[in-house]
Design a protein around this motif. Structure first.
Motif, PDB file in Angstrom:
ATOM      1  N   MET A 174      49.922  43.197  42.514  1.00 25.15           N
ATOM      2  CA  MET A 174      49.920  43.437  41.070  1.00 25.15           C
ATOM      3  C   MET A 174      48.497  43.725  40.601  1.00 25.15           C
ATOM      4  O   MET A 174      47.671  42.818  40.518  1.00 25.15           O
ATOM      5  N   ASP A 197      45.712  43.086  46.742  1.00 25.39           N
ATOM      6  CA  ASP A 197      46.676  42.408  45.884  1.00 25.39           C
ATOM      7  C   ASP A 197      47.741  43.427  45.470  1.00 25.39           C
ATOM      8  O   ASP A 197      47.455  44.613  45.370  1.00 25.39           O
ATOM      9  N   GLU A 204      41.430  42.931  44.046  1.00 25.37           N
ATOM     10  CA  GLU A 204      42.101  41.811  43.367  1.00 25.37           C
ATOM     11  C   GLU A 204      41.612  41.798  41.931  1.00 25.37           C
ATOM     12  O   GLU A 204      40.418  41.924  41.678  1.00 25.37           O
ATOM     13  N   ASP A 205      42.525  41.666  40.975  1.00 20.26           N
ATOM     14  CA  ASP A 205      42.101  41.735  39.575  1.00 20.26           C
ATOM     15  C   ASP A 205      41.828  40.371  38.953  1.00 20.26           C
ATOM     16  O   ASP A 205      41.255  40.296  37.867  1.00 20.26           O
ATOM     17  N   GLU A 206      42.242  39.284  39.614  1.00 23.36           N
ATOM     18  CA  GLU A 206      41.937  37.960  39.057  1.00 23.36           C
ATOM     19  C   GLU A 206      40.537  37.567  39.490  1.00 23.36           C
ATOM     20  O   GLU A 206      40.294  37.302  40.675  1.00 23.36           O
ATOM     21  N   LYS A 262      50.580  34.022  47.553  1.00 23.81           N
ATOM     22  CA  LYS A 262      49.735  33.108  46.772  1.00 23.81           C
ATOM     23  C   LYS A 262      50.569  31.934  46.294  1.00 23.81           C
ATOM     24  O   LYS A 262      51.710  32.134  45.927  1.00 23.81           O
TER      25      LYS A 262
HETATM   26 CA    CA Z   1      46.979  40.591  40.521  1.00 24.73          CA
END
Ligand code: CA
Length: 226
Positions: free
Chosen positions: A53, A51, A7-9, A101
Protein backbone atom coordinates in the motif's frame (compact mmCIF):
# COMPACT_ATOMS: atom_id res chain seq x y z
CA UNK A 1 24.67 -5.46 -0.61
CA UNK A 2 22.56 -2.56 -1.67
CA UNK A 3 18.88 -2.51 -0.85
CA UNK A 4 16.05 -0.28 -2.01
CA UNK A 5 13.37 0.22 0.62
CA UNK A 6 9.99 1.53 -0.55
CA UNK A 7 7.63 2.30 2.34
CA UNK A 8 5.40 5.29 3.03
CA UNK A 9 5.14 4.97 6.82
CA UNK A 10 8.01 7.15 7.95
CA UNK A 11 8.50 5.43 11.29
CA UNK A 12 8.83 2.01 9.71
CA UNK A 13 11.04 3.39 6.93
CA UNK A 14 13.44 5.05 9.39
CA UNK A 15 13.55 2.02 11.65
CA UNK A 16 14.26 -0.39 8.81
CA UNK A 17 16.84 1.86 7.16
CA UNK A 18 18.76 2.27 10.39
CA UNK A 19 18.57 -1.42 11.25
CA UNK A 20 19.73 -2.51 7.81
CA UNK A 21 22.58 0.01 7.78
CA UNK A 22 23.73 -1.30 11.13
CA UNK A 23 23.97 -4.72 9.48
CA UNK A 24 26.23 -3.29 6.77
CA UNK A 25 23.70 -2.91 3.98
CA UNK A 26 23.72 0.18 1.79
CA UNK A 27 20.13 1.43 1.82
CA UNK A 28 18.30 3.78 -0.54
CA UNK A 29 14.75 4.79 0.31
CA UNK A 30 11.59 5.95 -1.40
CA UNK A 31 8.28 6.82 0.24
CA UNK A 32 6.03 6.32 -2.79
CA UNK A 33 5.67 3.89 -5.65
CA UNK A 34 6.66 6.22 -8.46
CA UNK A 35 9.98 7.17 -6.89
CA UNK A 36 10.54 3.54 -5.93
CA UNK A 37 10.10 2.44 -9.52
CA UNK A 38 12.44 5.17 -10.72
CA UNK A 39 15.18 4.11 -8.28
CA UNK A 40 14.72 0.43 -8.99
CA UNK A 41 15.17 1.09 -12.71
CA UNK A 42 18.21 3.31 -12.13
CA UNK A 43 20.51 1.15 -9.99
CA UNK A 44 21.51 -2.48 -9.71
CA UNK A 45 20.08 -3.32 -6.29
CA UNK A 46 20.65 -6.68 -4.67
CA UNK A 47 17.21 -6.80 -3.04
CA UNK A 48 14.08 -4.63 -3.17
CA UNK A 49 11.82 -4.35 -0.13
CA UNK A 50 8.48 -3.11 -1.34
CA UNK A 51 5.43 -2.18 0.69
CA UNK A 52 2.16 -2.93 -1.10
CA UNK A 53 0.00 0.00 0.00
CA UNK A 54 1.84 3.06 -1.30
CA UNK A 55 0.91 6.49 -2.61
CA UNK A 56 1.31 6.69 -6.38
CA UNK A 57 1.80 3.29 -7.95
CA UNK A 58 1.22 0.57 -5.37
CA UNK A 59 3.80 -2.13 -4.66
CA UNK A 60 2.11 -4.66 -6.91
CA UNK A 61 2.12 -2.25 -9.87
CA UNK A 62 5.77 -1.37 -9.24
CA UNK A 63 6.75 -5.04 -9.15
CA UNK A 64 4.75 -5.76 -12.29
CA UNK A 65 6.41 -2.91 -14.15
CA UNK A 66 9.89 -4.02 -13.08
CA UNK A 67 9.30 -7.55 -14.29
CA UNK A 68 7.89 -6.21 -17.58
CA UNK A 69 11.13 -4.31 -18.00
CA UNK A 70 13.10 -7.49 -17.30
CA UNK A 71 14.49 -6.33 -13.96
CA UNK A 72 14.89 -9.58 -12.03
CA UNK A 73 16.14 -8.17 -8.72
CA UNK A 74 14.61 -10.22 -5.88
CA UNK A 75 11.56 -8.50 -4.38
CA UNK A 76 10.35 -8.91 -0.80
CA UNK A 77 6.80 -7.57 -0.41
CA UNK A 78 5.59 -6.07 2.86
CA UNK A 79 1.93 -5.87 3.65
CA UNK A 80 -0.49 -5.27 6.45
CA UNK A 81 -3.02 -7.61 4.89
CA UNK A 82 -2.77 -11.33 5.13
CA UNK A 83 -5.21 -13.35 3.18
CA UNK A 84 -4.45 -16.12 0.72
CA UNK A 85 -5.65 -13.82 -2.08
CA UNK A 86 -3.21 -11.09 -1.06
CA UNK A 87 -0.31 -13.49 -0.97
CA UNK A 88 -1.20 -15.01 -4.33
CA UNK A 89 -1.60 -11.57 -5.92
CA UNK A 90 1.74 -10.48 -4.51
CA UNK A 91 3.59 -13.51 -5.79
CA UNK A 92 1.80 -13.32 -9.15
CA UNK A 93 2.98 -9.76 -9.61
CA UNK A 94 6.52 -11.13 -9.66
CA UNK A 95 7.51 -10.85 -5.99
CA UNK A 96 9.81 -13.53 -4.61
CA UNK A 97 8.74 -13.48 -1.00
CA UNK A 98 6.17 -11.95 1.27
CA UNK A 99 6.25 -10.64 4.83
CA UNK A 100 3.18 -9.65 6.85
CA UNK A 101 3.28 -6.64 9.19
CA UNK A 102 4.02 -6.53 12.00
CA UNK A 103 7.11 -8.66 11.60
CA UNK A 104 10.26 -9.26 13.63
CA UNK A 105 13.29 -7.44 12.26
CA UNK A 106 15.28 -10.67 12.56
CA UNK A 107 12.88 -12.34 10.18
CA UNK A 108 13.25 -9.54 7.65
CA UNK A 109 17.03 -9.97 7.83
CA UNK A 110 16.80 -13.72 7.36
CA UNK A 111 14.56 -13.32 4.32
CA UNK A 112 16.83 -10.69 2.79
CA UNK A 113 19.81 -13.00 3.30
CA UNK A 114 17.94 -15.85 1.63
CA UNK A 115 16.85 -13.70 -1.32
CA UNK A 116 20.24 -12.15 -1.91
CA UNK A 117 21.78 -15.61 -2.18
CA UNK A 118 18.99 -17.07 -4.28
CA UNK A 119 21.05 -17.54 -7.41
CA UNK A 120 24.36 -17.91 -5.70
CA UNK A 121 26.35 -21.09 -5.35
CA UNK A 122 26.55 -20.24 -1.68
CA UNK A 123 23.40 -20.87 0.29
CA UNK A 124 25.16 -21.83 3.47
CA UNK A 125 25.45 -19.68 6.55
CA UNK A 126 29.22 -19.88 6.23
CA UNK A 127 30.92 -18.89 3.00
CA UNK A 128 34.30 -20.35 2.19
CA UNK A 129 37.14 -19.53 -0.17
CA UNK A 130 40.20 -21.68 0.41
CA UNK A 131 41.00 -21.43 4.12
CA UNK A 132 39.03 -18.19 4.48
CA UNK A 133 35.64 -18.53 6.16
CA UNK A 134 32.96 -15.88 6.54
CA UNK A 135 30.07 -16.33 8.95
CA UNK A 136 27.10 -14.45 7.48
CA UNK A 137 25.19 -14.47 10.75
CA UNK A 138 27.83 -13.25 13.19
CA UNK A 139 29.71 -11.24 10.54
CA UNK A 140 33.07 -12.64 11.58
CA UNK A 141 35.79 -14.14 9.43
CA UNK A 142 38.40 -16.76 9.98
CA UNK A 143 41.54 -17.53 8.06
CA UNK A 144 43.13 -20.83 8.96
CA UNK A 145 42.72 -21.02 12.73
CA UNK A 146 42.93 -17.24 13.25
CA UNK A 147 39.66 -15.42 13.77
CA UNK A 148 39.31 -11.95 12.30
CA UNK A 149 37.15 -9.07 13.47
CA UNK A 150 35.65 -7.00 10.69
CA UNK A 151 34.08 -3.56 10.71
CA UNK A 152 30.60 -3.32 9.21
CA UNK A 153 31.91 -2.04 5.90
CA UNK A 154 34.78 -4.52 5.76
CA UNK A 155 32.27 -7.32 6.28
CA UNK A 156 30.03 -6.00 3.51
CA UNK A 157 32.98 -5.75 1.13
CA UNK A 158 34.31 -9.22 1.90
CA UNK A 159 30.84 -10.73 1.57
CA UNK A 160 30.36 -9.05 -1.80
CA UNK A 161 33.73 -10.34 -3.04
CA UNK A 162 33.01 -13.85 -1.75
CA UNK A 163 29.63 -13.90 -3.47
CA UNK A 164 31.42 -13.27 -6.77
CA UNK A 165 34.55 -15.42 -6.59
CA UNK A 166 36.99 -15.16 -9.52
CA UNK A 167 34.97 -12.37 -11.11
CA UNK A 168 36.71 -9.12 -11.90
CA UNK A 169 34.72 -6.43 -10.10
CA UNK A 170 35.22 -2.83 -11.10
CA UNK A 171 35.51 -0.13 -8.47
CA UNK A 172 32.23 1.29 -9.74
CA UNK A 173 30.37 -2.00 -9.34
CA UNK A 174 31.79 -2.48 -5.84
CA UNK A 175 30.88 1.10 -4.85
CA UNK A 176 27.36 0.73 -6.25
CA UNK A 177 26.68 -2.37 -4.21
CA UNK A 178 28.24 -1.15 -0.98
CA UNK A 179 27.19 2.45 -0.70
CA UNK A 180 23.80 4.07 -1.00
CA UNK A 181 23.10 7.10 -3.15
CA UNK A 182 23.26 9.25 -0.05
CA UNK A 183 26.82 8.16 0.78
CA UNK A 184 28.12 7.60 -2.76
CA UNK A 185 31.90 7.63 -2.28
CA UNK A 186 34.85 8.60 -4.44
CA UNK A 187 36.15 5.50 -6.14
CA UNK A 188 39.32 5.63 -4.05
CA UNK A 189 37.25 4.78 -0.97
CA UNK A 190 36.96 1.30 -2.46
CA UNK A 191 40.76 1.14 -2.60
CA UNK A 192 40.95 2.22 1.02
CA UNK A 193 38.61 -0.54 2.21
CA UNK A 194 40.39 -3.12 0.05
CA UNK A 195 43.60 -2.12 1.80
CA UNK A 196 41.98 -2.58 5.25
CA UNK A 197 40.67 -5.96 4.21
CA UNK A 198 43.99 -7.13 2.76
CA UNK A 199 45.70 -6.24 5.97
CA UNK A 200 43.29 -8.47 7.87
CA UNK A 201 42.99 -11.46 5.57
CA UNK A 202 46.03 -11.54 3.23
CA UNK A 203 49.03 -9.76 4.71
CA UNK A 204 50.19 -12.56 6.99
CA UNK A 205 49.78 -15.24 4.36
CA UNK A 206 51.80 -16.47 1.42
CA UNK A 207 48.68 -17.13 -0.61
CA UNK A 208 46.79 -13.91 -1.37
CA UNK A 209 43.09 -13.99 -2.13
CA UNK A 210 42.49 -10.40 -3.17
CA UNK A 211 44.03 -9.59 -6.53
CA UNK A 212 44.28 -6.12 -8.08
CA UNK A 213 43.28 -6.01 -11.73
CA UNK A 214 45.18 -3.03 -13.06
CA UNK A 215 42.99 -0.28 -14.46
CA UNK A 216 39.79 -2.12 -13.56
CA UNK A 217 39.26 -3.21 -10.01
CA UNK A 218 39.60 -6.31 -7.90
CA UNK A 219 39.09 -10.03 -7.89
CA UNK A 220 38.77 -12.51 -5.08
CA UNK A 221 40.52 -15.66 -6.20
CA UNK A 222 39.02 -18.93 -5.12
CA UNK A 223 41.88 -21.46 -5.37
CA UNK A 224 39.38 -24.34 -5.44
CA UNK A 225 37.64 -23.01 -8.53
CA UNK A 226 40.53 -21.87 -10.69
CA1 CA B 1 1.99 1.50 3.29
Amino acid sequence: MRILLVEDEKKILDFLKQGLEEQGYAVDIADNGNDGLHWALSFAYDVLVLDIMLPGKDGLAVCHELRNQRIITPVLMLTARDTVDDRVTGLDSGADDYLVKPFAFRELLARIRALSRRDSFQKLMTMRVGDLLLDTITHTAQRGDRSIDLSTKEYALLEFLMLHPNQVLSRTVIAEHLWSYEYAPDSNVVDVYIRYLRKKIDDDHEEKYIRTIRGTGYQLVNPDQV
